[in-house]
Design a protein around this motif. Sequence first.
Motif, PDB file in Angstrom:
ATOM      1  N   LEU A 142      -6.038  29.656  49.250  1.00 49.52           N
ATOM      2  CA  LEU A 142      -5.590  31.031  48.973  1.00 49.52           C
ATOM      3  C   LEU A 142      -6.387  32.059  48.418  1.00 49.52           C
ATOM      4  O   LEU A 142      -6.522  33.424  48.500  1.00 49.52           O
ATOM      5  N   TYR A 143      -7.401  31.764  47.512  1.00 51.28           N
ATOM      6  CA  TYR A 143      -8.340  32.590  46.874  1.00 51.28           C
ATOM      7  C   TYR A 143      -9.252  33.198  48.008  1.00 51.28           C
ATOM      8  O   TYR A 143      -9.366  34.433  48.161  1.00 51.28           O
ATOM      9  N   TRP A 144      -9.760  32.497  48.941  1.00 48.80           N
ATOM     10  CA  TRP A 144     -10.437  33.001  50.110  1.00 48.80           C
ATOM     11  C   TRP A 144      -9.660  33.848  51.111  1.00 48.80           C
ATOM     12  O   TRP A 144     -10.295  34.707  51.309  1.00 48.80           O
ATOM     13  N   ASP A 145      -8.502  33.351  51.372  1.00 45.32           N
ATOM     14  CA  ASP A 145      -7.706  34.379  52.446  1.00 45.32           C
ATOM     15  C   ASP A 145      -7.370  35.593  51.551  1.00 45.32           C
ATOM     16  O   ASP A 145      -7.502  36.689  52.184  1.00 45.32           O
ATOM     17  N   ASN A 146      -7.127  35.813  50.270  1.00 51.73           N
ATOM     18  CA  ASN A 146      -6.788  36.886  49.316  1.00 51.73           C
ATOM     19  C   ASN A 146      -8.140  37.659  49.574  1.00 51.73           C
ATOM     20  O   ASN A 146      -8.227  38.872  49.664  1.00 51.73           O
ATOM     21  N   MET A 147      -9.420  37.099  49.375  1.00 55.90           N
ATOM     22  CA  MET A 147     -10.575  37.753  49.371  1.00 55.90           C
ATOM     23  C   MET A 147     -10.975  38.477  50.497  1.00 55.90           C
ATOM     24  O   MET A 147     -11.097  39.513  50.839  1.00 55.90           O
ATOM     25  N   PHE A 148     -10.650  37.817  51.714  1.00 61.92           N
ATOM     26  CA  PHE A 148     -11.062  38.328  53.038  1.00 61.92           C
ATOM     27  C   PHE A 148      -9.856  39.481  53.417  1.00 61.92           C
ATOM     28  O   PHE A 148     -10.329  40.413  53.979  1.00 61.92           O
ATOM     29  N   ASP A 175     -18.387  39.489  44.414  1.00 59.32           N
ATOM     30  CA  ASP A 175     -17.533  38.358  44.046  1.00 59.32           C
ATOM     31  C   ASP A 175     -17.681  37.163  44.717  1.00 59.32           C
ATOM     32  O   ASP A 175     -17.382  35.963  44.279  1.00 59.32           O
ATOM     33  N   ILE A 176     -18.763  37.025  45.815  1.00 54.81           N
ATOM     34  CA  ILE A 176     -19.011  35.872  46.576  1.00 54.81           C
ATOM     35  C   ILE A 176     -19.707  34.878  45.699  1.00 54.81           C
ATOM     36  O   ILE A 176     -19.371  33.634  45.756  1.00 54.81           O
ATOM     37  N   PRO A 177     -20.772  35.052  45.078  1.00 56.53           N
ATOM     38  CA  PRO A 177     -21.367  34.113  44.057  1.00 56.53           C
ATOM     39  C   PRO A 177     -20.456  33.421  42.981  1.00 56.53           C
ATOM     40  O   PRO A 177     -20.344  32.241  43.013  1.00 56.53           O
ATOM     41  N   SER A 178     -19.627  34.504  42.358  1.00 58.45           N
ATOM     42  CA  SER A 178     -18.583  34.049  41.428  1.00 58.45           C
ATOM     43  C   SER A 178     -17.595  32.914  42.048  1.00 58.45           C
ATOM     44  O   SER A 178     -17.451  31.868  41.692  1.00 58.45           O
ATOM     45  N   ILE A 179     -17.311  33.179  43.280  1.00 60.75           N
ATOM     46  CA  ILE A 179     -16.081  32.197  44.109  1.00 60.75           C
ATOM     47  C   ILE A 179     -16.920  30.931  44.509  1.00 60.75           C
ATOM     48  O   ILE A 179     -16.485  29.865  44.191  1.00 60.75           O
TER      49      ILE A 179
END
Length: 397
Positions: A349-355, A379-383
Amino acid sequence: MYDDRQIFNLTNRQTRQRYVTKDGKCRVNLGRIHEKKRFLSDIFTTVVDLKYRWFIFVFMLCYLVTWVGFGVIYFVDALIRDDVNHIGDPEWKPCIDNVDSFLSALLFSVESQRTIGYGTRMVTAYCPEGIILLMAQSIIGSVIDALMVGCMFVKISRPKKRAETLIFSKKCVVSHRDEKLCLMFRIGDLRDSHMVDAKIRAKLIKSRQTKEGEFIPLEQSEINLGYDTGEDRLFLVEPQIICHFINDHSPFWEMSAEALKREQFEIIVILEGIVEATGMTCQAKTSYTEDEILWGHRFEPCMTLEKGAFRVDYSHFDKTFDVQTPWASAKEMLELKENEQNDRSTLSLYWDNMFQTGIPEDPNMESADGSQENHNRMDIPSIAEGSRECDSNDLHV
Protein backbone atom coordinates in the motif's frame (compact mmCIF):
# COMPACT_ATOMS: atom_id res chain seq x y z
CA MET A 1 1.08 -28.16 54.75
CA TYR A 2 1.12 -29.93 51.38
CA ASP A 3 -1.91 -29.74 49.14
CA ASP A 4 -2.93 -32.45 46.71
CA ARG A 5 -1.06 -30.88 43.84
CA GLN A 6 2.28 -30.80 45.67
CA ILE A 7 1.97 -34.40 46.82
CA PHE A 8 1.02 -35.57 43.32
CA ASN A 9 3.92 -33.72 41.65
CA LEU A 10 6.34 -35.04 44.27
CA THR A 11 5.27 -38.59 43.57
CA ASN A 12 5.62 -38.10 39.81
CA ARG A 13 9.15 -36.76 40.19
CA GLN A 14 10.19 -39.80 42.18
CA THR A 15 8.71 -42.43 39.84
CA ARG A 16 7.19 -41.71 36.43
CA GLN A 17 4.07 -43.83 36.62
CA ARG A 18 2.31 -44.51 33.35
CA TYR A 19 -1.47 -44.48 33.17
CA VAL A 20 -1.39 -47.10 30.39
CA THR A 21 1.65 -49.22 29.55
CA LYS A 22 3.02 -49.63 26.04
CA ASP A 23 1.34 -53.03 25.70
CA GLY A 24 -2.06 -51.59 26.65
CA LYS A 25 -2.42 -52.54 30.33
CA CYS A 26 -4.08 -49.94 32.54
CA ARG A 27 -2.10 -49.22 35.71
CA VAL A 28 -5.10 -48.42 37.89
CA ASN A 29 -5.77 -50.52 41.00
CA LEU A 30 -9.24 -50.45 42.50
CA GLY A 31 -9.45 -50.76 46.27
CA ARG A 32 -11.87 -50.55 49.21
CA ILE A 33 -14.85 -51.83 47.26
CA HIS A 34 -17.56 -52.42 49.84
CA GLU A 35 -20.34 -53.69 47.57
CA LYS A 36 -18.58 -56.81 46.31
CA LYS A 37 -21.89 -58.59 45.90
CA ARG A 38 -22.26 -56.75 42.61
CA PHE A 39 -19.63 -59.09 41.15
CA LEU A 40 -21.79 -62.10 42.04
CA SER A 41 -24.78 -60.61 40.24
CA ASP A 42 -22.73 -60.84 37.02
CA ILE A 43 -21.09 -64.18 37.75
CA PHE A 44 -20.46 -65.01 34.08
CA THR A 45 -18.29 -61.92 33.48
CA THR A 46 -16.60 -62.41 36.85
CA VAL A 47 -15.56 -65.95 35.96
CA VAL A 48 -14.41 -64.98 32.47
CA ASP A 49 -12.28 -62.12 33.84
CA LEU A 50 -10.40 -64.47 36.22
CA LYS A 51 -6.83 -65.41 35.47
CA TYR A 52 -6.30 -68.83 33.98
CA ARG A 53 -4.99 -70.43 37.17
CA TRP A 54 -8.01 -69.24 39.15
CA PHE A 55 -10.37 -70.06 36.30
CA ILE A 56 -9.14 -73.68 36.16
CA PHE A 57 -9.39 -73.87 39.95
CA VAL A 58 -13.04 -72.72 39.84
CA PHE A 59 -13.69 -75.08 36.92
CA MET A 60 -12.44 -78.09 38.89
CA LEU A 61 -14.02 -76.95 42.14
CA CYS A 62 -17.53 -76.83 40.64
CA TYR A 63 -17.38 -80.48 39.60
CA LEU A 64 -15.63 -81.72 42.73
CA VAL A 65 -18.13 -80.03 45.04
CA THR A 66 -21.13 -81.52 43.25
CA TRP A 67 -19.59 -85.01 43.04
CA VAL A 68 -18.62 -85.04 46.71
CA GLY A 69 -21.86 -83.38 47.83
CA PHE A 70 -24.15 -85.87 46.11
CA GLY A 71 -21.85 -88.73 47.13
CA VAL A 72 -22.34 -87.77 50.77
CA ILE A 73 -26.12 -87.59 50.27
CA TYR A 74 -26.21 -91.04 48.63
CA PHE A 75 -24.08 -92.54 51.40
CA VAL A 76 -26.21 -90.98 54.17
CA ASP A 77 -29.33 -92.33 52.48
CA ALA A 78 -27.78 -95.81 52.38
CA LEU A 79 -26.95 -95.55 56.09
CA ILE A 80 -30.47 -94.44 57.01
CA ARG A 81 -32.04 -97.27 55.00
CA ASP A 82 -29.46 -99.74 56.41
CA ASP A 83 -28.40 -100.79 52.92
CA VAL A 84 -24.76 -100.97 54.04
CA ASN A 85 -25.40 -103.89 56.36
CA HIS A 86 -27.39 -105.91 53.79
CA ILE A 87 -24.93 -106.11 50.93
CA GLY A 88 -25.35 -109.44 49.17
CA ASP A 89 -28.70 -110.22 50.78
CA PRO A 90 -31.00 -111.42 47.95
CA GLU A 91 -34.16 -110.68 49.93
CA TRP A 92 -33.17 -107.05 50.74
CA LYS A 93 -34.37 -104.27 48.45
CA PRO A 94 -31.74 -101.49 48.57
CA CYS A 95 -32.12 -97.91 47.32
CA ILE A 96 -28.87 -98.04 45.32
CA ASP A 97 -27.26 -101.35 44.42
CA ASN A 98 -23.67 -102.02 45.53
CA VAL A 99 -23.25 -98.87 47.65
CA ASP A 100 -21.58 -100.13 50.83
CA SER A 101 -19.16 -97.25 51.61
CA PHE A 102 -18.53 -93.59 50.96
CA LEU A 103 -16.16 -94.35 48.07
CA SER A 104 -18.78 -96.45 46.33
CA ALA A 105 -21.33 -93.65 46.83
CA LEU A 106 -18.80 -91.16 45.40
CA LEU A 107 -18.23 -93.38 42.36
CA PHE A 108 -21.98 -93.62 41.82
CA SER A 109 -22.20 -89.82 41.98
CA VAL A 110 -19.46 -89.40 39.35
CA GLU A 111 -20.96 -92.08 37.11
CA SER A 112 -24.41 -90.53 37.29
CA GLN A 113 -23.36 -86.90 36.65
CA ARG A 114 -20.95 -87.76 33.86
CA THR A 115 -23.36 -90.38 32.39
CA ILE A 116 -20.68 -93.05 32.51
CA GLY A 117 -22.88 -95.89 33.80
CA TYR A 118 -20.63 -98.92 34.36
CA GLY A 119 -23.68 -100.96 35.34
CA THR A 120 -22.66 -102.24 38.78
CA ARG A 121 -24.38 -99.39 40.67
CA MET A 122 -27.85 -98.13 39.94
CA VAL A 123 -30.91 -96.64 41.57
CA THR A 124 -33.70 -99.17 42.09
CA ALA A 125 -37.45 -98.65 41.80
CA TYR A 126 -37.89 -99.17 45.56
CA CYS A 127 -36.32 -95.79 46.42
CA PRO A 128 -38.29 -92.66 45.35
CA GLU A 129 -35.85 -90.32 47.10
CA GLY A 130 -32.99 -91.84 45.10
CA ILE A 131 -34.81 -91.10 41.85
CA ILE A 132 -35.39 -87.49 42.94
CA LEU A 133 -31.69 -87.10 43.87
CA LEU A 134 -30.63 -88.55 40.52
CA MET A 135 -32.82 -86.10 38.60
CA ALA A 136 -31.55 -83.16 40.68
CA GLN A 137 -27.95 -84.13 40.09
CA SER A 138 -28.55 -84.46 36.35
CA ILE A 139 -30.07 -80.99 36.15
CA ILE A 140 -27.34 -79.38 38.28
CA GLY A 141 -24.65 -81.17 36.27
CA SER A 142 -26.12 -79.89 33.00
CA VAL A 143 -26.17 -76.32 34.35
CA ILE A 144 -22.54 -76.58 35.47
CA ASP A 145 -21.51 -78.01 32.08
CA ALA A 146 -23.23 -75.19 30.21
CA LEU A 147 -21.72 -72.50 32.43
CA MET A 148 -18.19 -73.85 32.59
CA VAL A 149 -17.94 -74.85 28.94
CA GLY A 150 -19.39 -71.50 27.90
CA CYS A 151 -16.92 -69.61 30.10
CA MET A 152 -14.04 -71.69 28.75
CA PHE A 153 -15.04 -71.06 25.14
CA VAL A 154 -15.46 -67.32 25.68
CA LYS A 155 -12.16 -67.05 27.55
CA ILE A 156 -10.23 -68.93 24.88
CA SER A 157 -11.82 -67.05 21.98
CA ARG A 158 -11.64 -63.60 23.57
CA PRO A 159 -10.28 -61.01 21.11
CA LYS A 160 -7.83 -59.81 23.74
CA LYS A 161 -5.12 -61.94 22.14
CA ARG A 162 -5.97 -60.48 18.74
CA ALA A 163 -4.76 -57.12 20.01
CA GLU A 164 -1.22 -58.50 20.29
CA THR A 165 -0.93 -58.50 16.49
CA LEU A 166 -1.95 -54.82 16.30
CA ILE A 167 1.20 -52.76 16.73
CA PHE A 168 1.88 -49.07 17.35
CA SER A 169 5.02 -47.08 16.70
CA LYS A 170 7.26 -46.63 19.69
CA LYS A 171 7.51 -42.87 19.18
CA CYS A 172 5.33 -39.96 18.13
CA VAL A 173 6.64 -37.33 15.72
CA VAL A 174 5.83 -33.65 15.24
CA SER A 175 6.37 -32.02 11.85
CA HIS A 176 4.57 -30.14 9.10
CA ARG A 177 2.06 -31.75 6.75
CA ASP A 178 0.17 -29.63 4.21
CA GLU A 179 1.65 -26.52 5.86
CA LYS A 180 0.15 -27.46 9.22
CA LEU A 181 1.94 -28.59 12.35
CA CYS A 182 0.89 -32.17 13.10
CA LEU A 183 1.34 -34.82 15.76
CA MET A 184 1.69 -38.24 14.10
CA PHE A 185 2.13 -41.89 15.02
CA ARG A 186 1.94 -45.13 13.05
CA ILE A 187 -0.24 -48.23 13.47
CA GLY A 188 -0.14 -51.59 11.70
CA ASP A 189 -1.76 -55.03 11.59
CA LEU A 190 0.44 -58.13 11.38
CA ARG A 191 -2.34 -60.50 10.29
CA ASP A 192 -3.73 -61.09 6.82
CA SER A 193 -7.28 -61.16 8.22
CA HIS A 194 -8.29 -57.54 8.53
CA MET A 195 -10.13 -55.64 11.21
CA VAL A 196 -13.68 -54.69 10.23
CA ASP A 197 -14.85 -51.13 10.93
CA ALA A 198 -11.60 -50.13 12.65
CA LYS A 199 -11.74 -46.82 14.52
CA ILE A 200 -8.98 -44.84 16.23
CA ARG A 201 -9.25 -42.28 19.01
CA ALA A 202 -6.88 -40.66 21.49
CA LYS A 203 -7.00 -39.07 24.93
CA LEU A 204 -4.64 -36.65 26.65
CA ILE A 205 -4.00 -37.42 30.32
CA LYS A 206 -2.65 -34.34 32.07
CA SER A 207 -2.88 -32.73 35.48
CA ARG A 208 -4.10 -29.16 35.77
CA GLN A 209 -5.39 -26.65 38.25
CA THR A 210 -8.69 -24.89 37.66
CA LYS A 211 -9.30 -21.16 38.04
CA GLU A 212 -10.98 -21.85 41.37
CA GLY A 213 -7.84 -23.59 42.69
CA GLU A 214 -9.06 -27.18 42.32
CA PHE A 215 -6.32 -29.63 41.36
CA ILE A 216 -7.32 -32.36 38.88
CA PRO A 217 -4.60 -35.04 38.93
CA LEU A 218 -5.55 -37.03 35.81
CA GLU A 219 -7.83 -35.05 33.54
CA GLN A 220 -8.83 -36.61 30.23
CA SER A 221 -9.22 -34.41 27.17
CA GLU A 222 -10.04 -35.48 23.62
CA ILE A 223 -7.47 -35.39 20.82
CA ASN A 224 -9.18 -35.05 17.46
CA LEU A 225 -7.93 -37.63 14.96
CA GLY A 226 -10.42 -36.78 12.23
CA TYR A 227 -13.73 -37.51 13.91
CA ASP A 228 -15.48 -34.64 12.12
CA THR A 229 -14.12 -35.67 8.69
CA GLY A 230 -14.36 -39.45 9.06
CA GLU A 231 -10.60 -39.96 8.96
CA ASP A 232 -10.74 -41.81 12.26
CA ARG A 233 -12.35 -44.81 10.45
CA LEU A 234 -9.55 -46.90 9.02
CA PHE A 235 -9.17 -49.50 6.32
CA LEU A 236 -6.28 -51.14 8.12
CA VAL A 237 -4.66 -53.20 5.37
CA GLU A 238 -1.22 -51.61 5.44
CA PRO A 239 0.53 -49.51 8.13
CA GLN A 240 -1.02 -46.09 8.35
CA ILE A 241 0.20 -42.82 9.84
CA ILE A 242 -2.43 -41.25 12.06
CA CYS A 243 -2.29 -37.46 12.01
CA HIS A 244 -3.58 -34.92 14.51
CA PHE A 245 -3.64 -31.39 13.10
CA ILE A 246 -2.63 -28.93 15.80
CA ASN A 247 -5.14 -26.08 15.58
CA ASP A 248 -6.69 -23.70 18.08
CA HIS A 249 -8.88 -26.54 19.42
CA SER A 250 -5.92 -28.82 20.05
CA PRO A 251 -4.40 -29.17 23.54
CA PHE A 252 -0.97 -28.68 21.91
CA TRP A 253 -1.86 -25.31 20.36
CA GLU A 254 0.45 -23.28 22.59
CA MET A 255 3.11 -25.96 23.13
CA SER A 256 6.53 -25.41 21.57
CA ALA A 257 9.53 -27.71 21.47
CA GLU A 258 11.00 -26.08 24.57
CA ALA A 259 7.71 -26.23 26.44
CA LEU A 260 7.40 -29.92 25.50
CA LYS A 261 10.49 -30.71 27.58
CA ARG A 262 8.95 -29.08 30.66
CA GLU A 263 5.49 -30.61 30.32
CA GLN A 264 4.31 -33.87 31.88
CA PHE A 265 1.45 -35.66 30.17
CA GLU A 266 0.49 -38.94 28.53
CA ILE A 267 -1.31 -39.65 25.26
CA ILE A 268 -3.57 -42.72 25.28
CA VAL A 269 -4.30 -44.22 21.85
CA ILE A 270 -7.21 -46.67 21.49
CA LEU A 271 -7.82 -48.76 18.37
CA GLU A 272 -11.15 -50.59 18.15
CA GLY A 273 -12.50 -52.94 15.51
CA ILE A 274 -14.35 -56.17 14.84
CA VAL A 275 -12.38 -59.38 14.39
CA GLU A 276 -13.18 -60.74 10.96
CA ALA A 277 -12.92 -64.39 11.99
CA THR A 278 -15.14 -64.30 15.11
CA GLY A 279 -17.17 -61.09 14.77
CA MET A 280 -16.16 -60.00 18.29
CA THR A 281 -15.02 -56.50 19.16
CA CYS A 282 -11.30 -56.08 19.75
CA GLN A 283 -9.53 -53.17 21.45
CA ALA A 284 -5.82 -52.38 21.42
CA LYS A 285 -4.26 -49.61 23.53
CA THR A 286 -0.91 -47.93 23.95
CA SER A 287 0.46 -44.68 25.38
CA TYR A 288 3.07 -42.03 24.65
CA THR A 289 4.69 -39.83 27.27
CA GLU A 290 6.24 -36.44 26.63
CA ASP A 291 9.74 -37.92 26.28
CA GLU A 292 8.51 -40.26 23.52
CA ILE A 293 7.60 -37.40 21.15
CA LEU A 294 10.24 -36.49 18.54
CA TRP A 295 10.00 -32.88 17.38
CA GLY A 296 11.00 -32.32 13.76
CA HIS A 297 10.84 -35.96 12.59
CA ARG A 298 8.92 -38.01 10.04
CA PHE A 299 8.37 -41.71 9.60
CA GLU A 300 10.27 -43.55 6.92
CA PRO A 301 8.17 -45.18 4.17
CA CYS A 302 7.76 -48.92 4.64
CA MET A 303 5.82 -49.87 1.49
CA THR A 304 7.24 -50.83 -1.90
CA LEU A 305 5.81 -52.19 -5.14
CA GLU A 306 7.09 -55.68 -5.80
CA LYS A 307 5.95 -57.98 -8.64
CA GLY A 308 2.55 -56.45 -9.05
CA ALA A 309 1.78 -56.30 -5.32
CA PHE A 310 2.55 -53.96 -2.45
CA ARG A 311 5.08 -55.22 0.07
CA VAL A 312 5.29 -53.94 3.65
CA ASP A 313 8.70 -53.93 5.31
CA TYR A 314 8.09 -53.82 9.06
CA SER A 315 11.78 -53.27 9.74
CA HIS A 316 11.16 -49.59 8.87
CA PHE A 317 8.00 -49.35 10.95
CA ASP A 318 9.57 -47.41 13.85
CA LYS A 319 12.30 -45.60 11.91
CA THR A 320 12.19 -41.81 11.55
CA PHE A 321 14.32 -39.10 9.95
CA ASP A 322 14.92 -35.42 10.67
CA VAL A 323 13.06 -32.68 8.80
CA GLN A 324 13.29 -28.93 9.04
CA THR A 325 10.64 -27.84 11.54
CA PRO A 326 10.54 -24.60 13.56
CA TRP A 327 10.67 -25.03 17.32
CA ALA A 328 7.88 -22.53 17.85
CA SER A 329 4.35 -23.53 18.76
CA ALA A 330 1.56 -23.64 16.21
CA LYS A 331 0.07 -20.48 17.70
CA GLU A 332 3.37 -18.60 17.41
CA MET A 333 3.81 -19.77 13.81
CA LEU A 334 0.35 -18.53 12.88
CA GLU A 335 0.96 -15.15 14.53
CA LEU A 336 4.29 -14.79 12.75
CA LYS A 337 2.70 -15.65 9.42
CA GLU A 338 -0.07 -13.11 9.97
CA ASN A 339 2.46 -10.43 10.91
CA GLU A 340 4.43 -11.09 7.73
CA GLN A 341 1.30 -10.81 5.63
CA ASN A 342 0.35 -7.55 7.35
CA ASP A 343 3.84 -6.11 6.80
CA ARG A 344 3.77 -7.05 3.12
CA SER A 345 0.32 -5.56 2.61
CA THR A 346 1.37 -2.37 4.39
CA LEU A 347 4.50 -2.07 2.25
CA SER A 348 2.49 -2.71 -0.91
CA LEU A 349 0.00 0.00 0.00
CA TYR A 350 2.89 2.38 0.73
CA TRP A 351 4.46 1.82 -2.69
CA ASP A 352 1.09 2.21 -4.43
CA ASN A 353 0.50 5.49 -2.62
CA MET A 354 3.98 6.68 -3.55
CA PHE A 355 3.48 5.94 -7.25
CA GLN A 356 0.09 7.63 -7.24
CA THR A 357 1.49 10.81 -5.69
CA GLY A 358 4.43 10.76 -8.15
CA ILE A 359 2.18 11.14 -11.28
CA PRO A 360 2.00 14.84 -12.47
CA GLU A 361 -1.52 16.26 -12.57
CA ASP A 362 -0.77 19.15 -15.06
CA PRO A 363 1.85 18.82 -17.82
CA ASN A 364 2.34 22.63 -17.90
CA MET A 365 3.53 22.77 -14.31
CA GLU A 366 7.20 21.92 -14.95
CA SER A 367 8.51 23.44 -11.77
CA ALA A 368 5.99 21.53 -9.76
CA ASP A 369 7.05 18.34 -11.58
CA GLY A 370 10.66 18.96 -10.79
CA SER A 371 10.00 19.56 -7.12
CA GLN A 372 7.70 16.50 -6.98
CA GLU A 373 10.39 14.38 -8.66
CA ASN A 374 13.00 15.61 -6.20
CA HIS A 375 10.61 14.83 -3.38
CA ASN A 376 10.07 11.30 -4.68
CA ARG A 377 13.81 10.77 -5.06
CA MET A 378 14.27 11.83 -1.47
CA ASP A 379 11.57 9.40 -0.27
CA ILE A 380 12.86 6.32 -2.12
CA PRO A 381 15.89 5.72 0.19
CA SER A 382 13.71 6.08 3.26
CA ILE A 383 11.26 3.51 1.84
CA ALA A 384 14.13 1.15 1.06
CA GLU A 385 15.44 1.57 4.58
CA GLY A 386 11.95 0.76 5.93
CA SER A 387 11.81 -2.36 3.78
CA ARG A 388 15.26 -3.50 4.96
CA GLU A 389 14.23 -2.81 8.54
CA CYS A 390 11.10 -5.01 8.13
CA ASP A 391 13.22 -7.80 6.63
CA SER A 392 15.71 -7.59 9.50
CA ASN A 393 12.84 -7.73 12.01
CA ASP A 394 11.45 -10.83 10.27
CA LEU A 395 14.84 -12.53 10.40
CA HIS A 396 15.18 -11.64 14.05
CA VAL A 397 11.80 -13.12 14.83
